[in-house]
Design a protein around this motif. Structure first.
Motif, mmCIF file in Angstrom:
data_model
loop_
_atom_site.group_PDB
_atom_site.id
_atom_site.type_symbol
_atom_site.label_atom_id
_atom_site.label_comp_id
_atom_site.label_asym_id
_atom_site.label_seq_id
_atom_site.Cartn_x
_atom_site.Cartn_y
_atom_site.Cartn_z
ATOM 1 N N ARG A 10 0.833 -1.213 0.000
ATOM 2 C CA ARG A 10 0.000 0.000 0.000
ATOM 3 C C ARG A 10 0.864 1.259 0.000
ATOM 4 O O ARG A 10 0.559 2.223 -0.715
ATOM 5 C CB ARG A 10 -0.931 -0.015 1.215
ATOM 6 C CG ARG A 10 -1.980 -1.121 1.176
ATOM 7 C CD ARG A 10 -3.051 -0.909 2.238
ATOM 8 N NE ARG A 10 -2.511 -1.050 3.585
ATOM 9 C CZ ARG A 10 -2.467 -2.196 4.247
ATOM 10 N NH1 ARG A 10 -2.922 -3.304 3.671
ATOM 11 N NH2 ARG A 10 -1.974 -2.258 5.471
ATOM 12 N N SER A 11 1.930 1.253 0.806
ATOM 13 C CA SER A 11 2.766 2.452 0.892
ATOM 14 C C SER A 11 3.539 2.703 -0.401
ATOM 15 O O SER A 11 3.820 3.851 -0.759
ATOM 16 C CB SER A 11 3.731 2.345 2.073
ATOM 17 O OG SER A 11 4.581 1.226 1.929
ATOM 18 N N ARG A 12 3.889 1.645 -1.112
ATOM 19 C CA ARG A 12 4.598 1.820 -2.384
ATOM 20 C C ARG A 12 3.716 2.440 -3.462
ATOM 21 O O ARG A 12 4.214 2.944 -4.472
ATOM 22 C CB ARG A 12 5.127 0.460 -2.874
ATOM 23 C CG ARG A 12 6.338 -0.014 -2.116
ATOM 24 C CD ARG A 12 6.606 -1.493 -2.366
ATOM 25 N NE ARG A 12 6.982 -1.761 -3.743
ATOM 26 C CZ ARG A 12 8.217 -1.730 -4.196
ATOM 27 N NH1 ARG A 12 9.210 -1.420 -3.377
ATOM 28 N NH2 ARG A 12 8.492 -2.022 -5.451
ATOM 29 N N ALA A 13 2.407 2.398 -3.239
ATOM 30 C CA ALA A 13 1.482 3.002 -4.197
ATOM 31 C C ALA A 13 1.270 4.496 -3.957
ATOM 32 O O ALA A 13 0.579 5.146 -4.739
ATOM 33 C CB ALA A 13 0.132 2.276 -4.139
ATOM 34 N N LEU A 14 1.866 5.039 -2.893
ATOM 35 C CA LEU A 14 1.716 6.470 -2.606
ATOM 36 C C LEU A 14 2.424 7.305 -3.675
ATOM 37 O O LEU A 14 3.350 6.837 -4.343
ATOM 38 C CB LEU A 14 2.317 6.787 -1.235
ATOM 39 C CG LEU A 14 1.609 6.190 -0.015
ATOM 40 C CD1 LEU A 14 2.444 6.431 1.244
ATOM 41 C CD2 LEU A 14 0.217 6.792 0.137
ATOM 42 N N PRO A 15 2.050 8.586 -3.837
ATOM 43 C CA PRO A 15 2.767 9.469 -4.767
ATOM 44 C C PRO A 15 4.239 9.597 -4.363
ATOM 45 O O PRO A 15 4.586 9.475 -3.176
ATOM 46 C CB PRO A 15 2.027 10.806 -4.625
ATOM 47 C CG PRO A 15 0.684 10.452 -4.088
ATOM 48 C CD PRO A 15 0.880 9.242 -3.219
ATOM 49 N N TRP A 16 5.086 9.876 -5.344
ATOM 50 C CA TRP A 16 6.519 9.928 -5.070
ATOM 51 C C TRP A 16 6.864 10.966 -4.010
ATOM 52 O O TRP A 16 7.776 10.763 -3.197
ATOM 53 C CB TRP A 16 7.310 10.207 -6.353
ATOM 54 C CG TRP A 16 7.148 11.617 -6.884
ATOM 55 C CD1 TRP A 16 6.222 12.048 -7.770
ATOM 56 C CD2 TRP A 16 7.940 12.744 -6.527
ATOM 57 N NE1 TRP A 16 6.376 13.392 -8.006
ATOM 58 C CE2 TRP A 16 7.431 13.848 -7.251
ATOM 59 C CE3 TRP A 16 9.032 12.955 -5.678
ATOM 60 C CZ2 TRP A 16 7.974 15.122 -7.150
ATOM 61 C CZ3 TRP A 16 9.574 14.217 -5.571
ATOM 62 C CH2 TRP A 16 9.053 15.302 -6.308
ATOM 63 N N SER A 17 6.159 12.092 -3.983
ATOM 64 C CA SER A 17 6.438 13.127 -2.995
ATOM 65 C C SER A 17 6.173 12.623 -1.574
ATOM 66 O O SER A 17 6.941 12.917 -0.645
ATOM 67 C CB SER A 17 5.579 14.360 -3.273
ATOM 68 O OG SER A 17 4.190 14.022 -3.276
ATOM 69 N N MET A 18 5.113 11.840 -1.393
ATOM 70 C CA MET A 18 4.802 11.294 -0.085
ATOM 71 C C MET A 18 5.845 10.255 0.332
ATOM 72 O O MET A 18 6.228 10.164 1.518
ATOM 73 C CB MET A 18 3.408 10.665 -0.106
ATOM 74 C CG MET A 18 2.285 11.647 -0.382
ATOM 75 S SD MET A 18 2.106 12.834 0.958
ATOM 76 C CE MET A 18 1.538 11.760 2.274
ATOM 77 N N ARG A 19 6.322 9.466 -0.630
ATOM 78 C CA ARG A 19 7.326 8.459 -0.310
ATOM 79 C C ARG A 19 8.637 9.110 0.148
ATOM 80 O O ARG A 19 9.231 8.695 1.144
ATOM 81 C CB ARG A 19 7.575 7.558 -1.522
ATOM 82 C CG ARG A 19 6.364 6.750 -1.968
ATOM 83 C CD ARG A 19 6.768 5.585 -2.846
ATOM 84 N NE ARG A 19 7.505 5.988 -4.015
ATOM 85 C CZ ARG A 19 6.961 6.319 -5.179
ATOM 86 N NH1 ARG A 19 5.651 6.310 -5.319
ATOM 87 N NH2 ARG A 19 7.708 6.672 -6.211
ATOM 88 N N TYR A 20 9.072 10.143 -0.576
ATOM 89 C CA TYR A 20 10.330 10.791 -0.215
ATOM 90 C C TYR A 20 10.185 11.594 1.070
ATOM 91 O O TYR A 20 11.138 11.713 1.855
ATOM 92 C CB TYR A 20 10.813 11.669 -1.364
ATOM 93 C CG TYR A 20 11.510 10.870 -2.440
ATOM 94 C CD1 TYR A 20 12.896 10.714 -2.425
ATOM 95 C CD2 TYR A 20 10.794 10.238 -3.443
ATOM 96 C CE1 TYR A 20 13.540 9.970 -3.396
ATOM 97 C CE2 TYR A 20 11.432 9.482 -4.416
ATOM 98 C CZ TYR A 20 12.801 9.351 -4.394
ATOM 99 O OH TYR A 20 13.444 8.599 -5.338
ATOM 100 N N LEU A 21 9.007 12.162 1.310
ATOM 101 C CA LEU A 21 8.766 12.846 2.573
ATOM 102 C C LEU A 21 8.830 11.862 3.733
ATOM 103 O O LEU A 21 9.415 12.150 4.785
ATOM 104 C CB LEU A 21 7.404 13.547 2.546
ATOM 105 C CG LEU A 21 6.968 14.231 3.853
ATOM 106 C CD1 LEU A 21 7.959 15.330 4.231
ATOM 107 C CD2 LEU A 21 5.554 14.807 3.718
ATOM 108 N N GLY A 22 8.236 10.688 3.545
ATOM 109 C CA GLY A 22 8.298 9.667 4.587
ATOM 110 C C GLY A 22 9.723 9.239 4.870
ATOM 111 O O GLY A 22 10.115 9.063 6.035
#
Length: 336
Positions: A10-22
């Motif tokens: 599920r987390s890998r499906a997030l937008p790239w900006s959300m992934r890098y922010l995380g």
């Protein structure tokens, strides 16, 4: 681990900006903890960044894992690696631990990405297998139901045949032939592992091959089979198989009373993808006047009715021709 992998899908499906922010927040959290434990971990500048990089790669993707590796290396270089207050920008002595950290975390990110890829392929294969198993179970239930109906019909015909005073050998031969058709349909569907239709050409060729073997014990009757390669549903294939078996058996039994050899041709073709035509023709003596009252003729008419078809009989010289036209299963389901 399984729950973490499920969460990562599920987390890998997030937008790239959300992934890098995380990933950034995870690294900053590790930095704060490392500062809080500075005295205890003075000789271990990278130790709290390792799990953060692995977690970022596991939760998100390879890119965020490598990003977390570089960001952690820069922060460790700035805050924890000597000399911090000497004014020297870079000291060669820190090159080995820094390179070791970058290489180790980069490899870990790549390995975790491979783990993600394997897990996704496994999940997809598992989903396909579960779907195929559900289809197979549905098909087996449907097939069992329909075969039960066919067997009940056959039992009724055998009883009627016996009451009519037919020869025991003839009754047993008819039983073997009709049950053999059902067995062939069952085996074909089982071998196809989930497919709910049967190729008409393969089915007819195999059926006529079986009939050829069974008839050779009585006399050398040659059976020629020809069919278009369209698909037949389970019920239609079973009914058609019994019909072909009855027509060929009747021809072998009655059409060549005046000689030992003979030919029976069986042709099945699809007309404009909606109507099928079955033609069974022999080069024998033709149809006797009392043949229409025989038990085999009654079975033939019942099979034609079950196909929602029309039967035409031509008594030629030589031989007889049985022509049956019937709708394909999809058209039959809408009109019946």
């Amino acid at each position: 681990m399984e729950r973490l992998l499920a969460l990562s899908r599920r987390s890998r499906a997030l937008p790239w900006s959300m992934r890098y922010l995380g990933a950034t927040l995870l690294v900053l959290a590790a930095l704060i903890m490392r500062m809080a434990l500075n005295d205890a971990l003075a000789n271990y500048p990278f130790i709290l960044f390792y799990p953060v990089v692995i977690l970022a790669a596991l939760l998100f993707d390879r890119g965020t894992g490598i990003y977390a590796t570089l960001l952690s290396g820069l922060l460790a270089l700035y805050f924890f690696l000597p000399p911090r207050d000497s004014g020297v920008i870079f000291d060669g002595a820190i090159l080995v631990p820094l390179a070791l950290f970058l290489v180790t975390c980069g490899i870990a990110a790549l390995i975790i990405e491979m783990l993600h890829s394997v897990n996704e392929r496994y999940a997809a294969a598992l989903a396909r297998a579960e779907k195929a198993e559900r289809v197979r179970e549905t098909l087996m239930r449907e097939m069992s139901h329909r075969i039960k109906n066919k067997l009940q019909f056959l039992a009724a015909t055998f009883n009627a045949h016996a009451r009519s005073g037919g020869d025991v050998k003839e009754i047993m031969h008819a039983a073997v032939s009709r049950i053999g058709v059902i067995a062939r349909v069952h085996n074909t569907l089982f071998d196809q592992a989930g497919d709910s239709t049967i190729n008409a050409r393969d089915f007819l060729s195999g059926l006529c091959g079986d009939l050829q073997v069974s008839l050779l014990g009585e006399r050398p009757i040659m059976i020629w089979a020809e069919a278009d390669p369209f698909e037949l549903d389970l019920d239609r294939a079973t009914t058609l198989g019994i019909l072909v078996s009855e027509l060929v058996t009747n021809a072998a039994k009655h059409a060549f009373a005046d000689r030992e050899v003979g030919n029976v041709s069986v042709r099945l073709r699809s007309i404009d993808d909606s109507i099928c035509e079955l033609v069974v023709q022999d080069d024998g003596i033709g149809i006797r006047e009392d043949a229409a009252q025989g038990f085999g003729s009654k079975v033939i008419r019942i099979m034609v009715e079950q196909l929602h078809g029309k039967l035409k009989v031509a008594n030629g010289r030589p031989g007889a021709t049985f022509n049956v036209t019937f709708p394909l299963a999809a058209r039959s389901a809408r009109t019946s």
